[in-house]
Enzyme design. Structure first.
Site, PDB file in Angstrom:
ATOM      1  CG  ASN A 159      -1.800  -1.168   1.330  1.00 48.13           C
ATOM      2  OD1 ASN A 159      -2.426  -1.539   0.349  1.00 48.13           O
ATOM      3  ND2 ASN A 159      -1.864  -1.792   2.492  1.00 48.13           N
ATOM      4  CG  HIS A 180     -10.500  -2.179   7.327  1.00 49.07           C
ATOM      5  ND1 HIS A 180     -10.094  -2.362   8.624  1.00 49.07           N
ATOM      6  CD2 HIS A 180      -9.467  -2.579   6.543  1.00 49.07           C
ATOM      7  CE1 HIS A 180      -8.861  -2.852   8.624  1.00 49.07           C
ATOM      8  NE2 HIS A 180      -8.456  -2.993   7.377  1.00 49.07           N
ATOM      9  CD  GLU A 194     -13.054   0.629   3.474  1.00 52.61           C
ATOM     10  OE1 GLU A 194     -12.456   0.350   2.426  1.00 52.61           O
ATOM     11  OE2 GLU A 194     -13.291  -0.212   4.351  1.00 52.61           O
ATOM     12  CB  SER A 236      -9.274  -1.860   1.660  1.00 50.61           C
ATOM     13  OG  SER A 236     -10.149  -2.787   2.247  1.00 50.61           O
ATOM     14  CG  ASP A 280     -11.121   3.983   6.573  1.00 50.42           C
ATOM     15  OD1 ASP A 280     -10.070   4.577   6.257  1.00 50.42           O
ATOM     16  OD2 ASP A 280     -11.144   2.820   7.039  1.00 50.42           O
ATOM     17  CG  HIS A 337      -6.888   1.735   0.491  1.00 51.09           C
ATOM     18  ND1 HIS A 337      -5.679   1.095   0.343  1.00 51.09           N
ATOM     19  CD2 HIS A 337      -7.546   1.075   1.479  1.00 51.09           C
ATOM     20  CE1 HIS A 337      -5.616   0.077   1.181  1.00 51.09           C
ATOM     21  NE2 HIS A 337      -6.736   0.044   1.886  1.00 51.09           N
ATOM     22  CE  LYS A 340      -3.776   0.463   4.506  1.00 49.05           C
ATOM     23  NZ  LYS A 340      -5.030   0.345   5.221  1.00 49.05           N
TER      24      LYS A 340
HETATM   25  C1  PLP Z   1      -5.455  -0.421   6.394  1.00 46.84           C
HETATM   26  C2  PLP Z   1      -6.818   0.005   6.706  1.00 46.84           C
HETATM   27  C3  PLP Z   1      -7.201   0.331   8.008  1.00 46.84           C
HETATM   28  C4  PLP Z   1      -6.331   0.083   9.198  1.00 46.84           C
HETATM   29  O1  PLP Z   1      -5.236   0.923   9.245  1.00 46.84           O
HETATM   30  P1  PLP Z   1      -3.895   0.421   9.979  1.00 46.84           P
HETATM   31  O2  PLP Z   1      -3.119   1.660  10.163  1.00 46.84           O
HETATM   32  O3  PLP Z   1      -3.268  -0.557   9.053  1.00 46.84           O
HETATM   33  O4  PLP Z   1      -4.314  -0.200  11.267  1.00 46.84           O
HETATM   34  C5  PLP Z   1      -8.459   0.856   8.193  1.00 46.84           C
HETATM   35  N1  PLP Z   1      -9.310   1.011   7.171  1.00 46.84           N
HETATM   36  C6  PLP Z   1      -8.983   0.663   5.908  1.00 46.84           C
HETATM   37  C7  PLP Z   1      -9.969   0.849   4.822  1.00 46.84           C
HETATM   38  C8  PLP Z   1      -7.738   0.144   5.645  1.00 46.84           C
HETATM   39  O5  PLP Z   1      -7.419  -0.224   4.403  1.00 46.84           O
END
Ligand code: PLP
Length: 404
Positions: free
Chosen positions: A48, A134, A187, A191, A216, A219, A250
């Site tokens: 990522n 997620h 999101e 993801s 969220d 990405h 990421k």
């Molecule tokens: C990776 C991810 C998370 C978690 O983040 P981390 O910092 O890896 O704990 C939360 N939501 C989504 C959509 C993700 O892809």
């Protein structure tokens, strides 16, 4: 009495039988478009680290300088004596980046979701989530005790229906304790599917029903919008979202998670988010690295890397349209799922790809629903045009994404 080791062995055998057993493989190189994985070089389509910042000289330098100045560890939780200068600098920069009053960083995105949702909602409140959010959001729902309702993926009509029904409950509950809260969580870039949420429609709906929205942007941060602050900004709705979440691990190449929003939201989280309160502060190096990455992302150099990434996505899209028109939808982000279905078949394909020097992971339940296993490719700014051409040719040769 259950024998401990035997019980675990049976459980592991059950996981194995479903083609779902995982094991860790050691990487002996920094995160990059090429990695040394179990002793051999692979073109890495699994990371990522979209913009290649995890191993960027100025990001590494910022981390090193923070170690020299503030040490390796942070000593305590933020509320005890661990609230170090790099945390505060990062949070100011995050708030400016997202155009919000304030920001709060967490040790991970997972911790950010858990702490935030359980700080805001409790029993009697309603959490409305897209079916593909997620795992951290689902876990947060359980922890909070709120009623979890799921709406169909990116389906505004279904969200409308769910909101209407939650708002009706609110009518009934009014006059009892406080009015139940309704929080929608989705999101911006999904993801595991790489598609985009219809943010304008979602924002309009949550406003119509007086619900709140948590978005969220794990990405999308670093990749979308004029200053690459996310899809909310690109869609022109960033000022209408109560809770903006992102990760630092990421595109920002470091580690951690964050929430941006009003001063009151952040003050409440400082007082109520248990994953923030009862956890040692992130190490100074991580916050300093994220701060440097944030500056890079917004600079001309960041724009250049982002452009390189979108060129690779466009190249892949062109090849995919030609080779697999029925199988692959046009990519909308740097995440490209190649559908397979069967778990074992997906793993076998990933193994074959690896034998040919390509790291494209198979993702399986519980990351995606059962029977919807896939190869999940992530493209990064560090990939070359040849890398993409080689990957598509090999996917074609191995019969991945068979036309059905
Ligand atoms: C990776 C991810 C998370 C978690 O983040 P981390 O910092 O890896 O704990 C939360 N939501 C989504 C959509 C993700 O892809």
């Amino acid at each position: 009495m259950l024998h401990f080791e035997d019980t675990l062995e049976r459980e592991l055998a059950g996981i194995e039988a479903q083609g779902l057993r995982r094991k860790l493989r050691q990487v002996d190189s920094p995160q990059a478009a090429r990695i040394i994985w179990d002793g051999r070089e692979l073109v890495n389509f699994a990371s990522n680290d979209y913009l290649g910042l995890a191993n960027h000289p100025s990001v590494k330098q910022a981390a090193t300088e923070a170690v020299e100045k503030f040490g390796a560890g942070s000593g305590a939780s933020r509320l005890i004596c661990g609230s170090l200068a790099p945390h505060h600098q990062l949070e100011e920069a995050l708030a400016a980046f997202k155009g919000t009053e304030a920001a709060l960083s967490f040790a991970s995105g997972y911790a950010a979701a858990l702490g935030t949702i359980s700080a805001l909602l409790g029993r009697g409140d309603v959490l409305l989530v897209d079916r593909l959010v997620h795992a951290c959001v689902i876990d947060a729902a359980r922890l909070s005790g709120a009623t979890l309702r799921v709406f169909r993926h990116n389906d505004l009509e279904d969200l409308d229906r769910a909101l209407r029904s939650a708002a009706a409950r609110r009518g009934v509950a009014r006059g009892h304790r406080s009015t139940p809260r309704i929080l929608v969580v989705t999101e911006s870039v999904f993801s595991m599917d790489g598609d985009l949420a219809p943010l304008k429609g979602i924002v309009e709906l949550k406003e119509r029903y007086g619900a709140w929205l948590m978005l969220d942007e794990a990405h999308a941060t670093g990749l979308f919008g004029e200053r690459r602050s996310g899809l909310a900004s690109e869609s022109g709705v960033d000022g209408r979202i109560e809770i903006q979440m992102g990760t630092l691990g990421k595109a920002l190449g470091a580690s951690g998670g964050f929430i941006c929003g009003s001063r009151r939201l952040i003050d409440l989280l400082i007082n109520r988010a248990r994953s923030f309160i009862f956890s040692t502060a992130p190490v100074p190096a991580a916050s300093a690295a994220a701060l440097a990455a944030l500056a890079l992302v917004q600079s001309d150099k960041g724009a250049e890397r982002c452009r390189a990434l979108w060129e690779r996505v466009a190249q892949f899209a062109k090849l995919a349209r030609r080779e697999w028109p029925e199988c692959l939808t046009a990519p909308r982000s740097a995440i490209i799922p190649v559908p397979v279905g069967d778990e074992r078949e997906a793993v076998a394909l990933a193994d074959r790809l690896r034998e040919h020097g390509l790291g494209i992971p198979a993702v399986r339940y519980p990351a995606v629903p059962r029977g919807k296993a896939r190869l999940r490719m992530t493209l990064t700014a560090g990939h070359s045009a040849e890398d993409i051409a080689r990957a598509t040719a090999l996917l074609e040769e191995l019969g991945a994404c068979r036309k059905s």
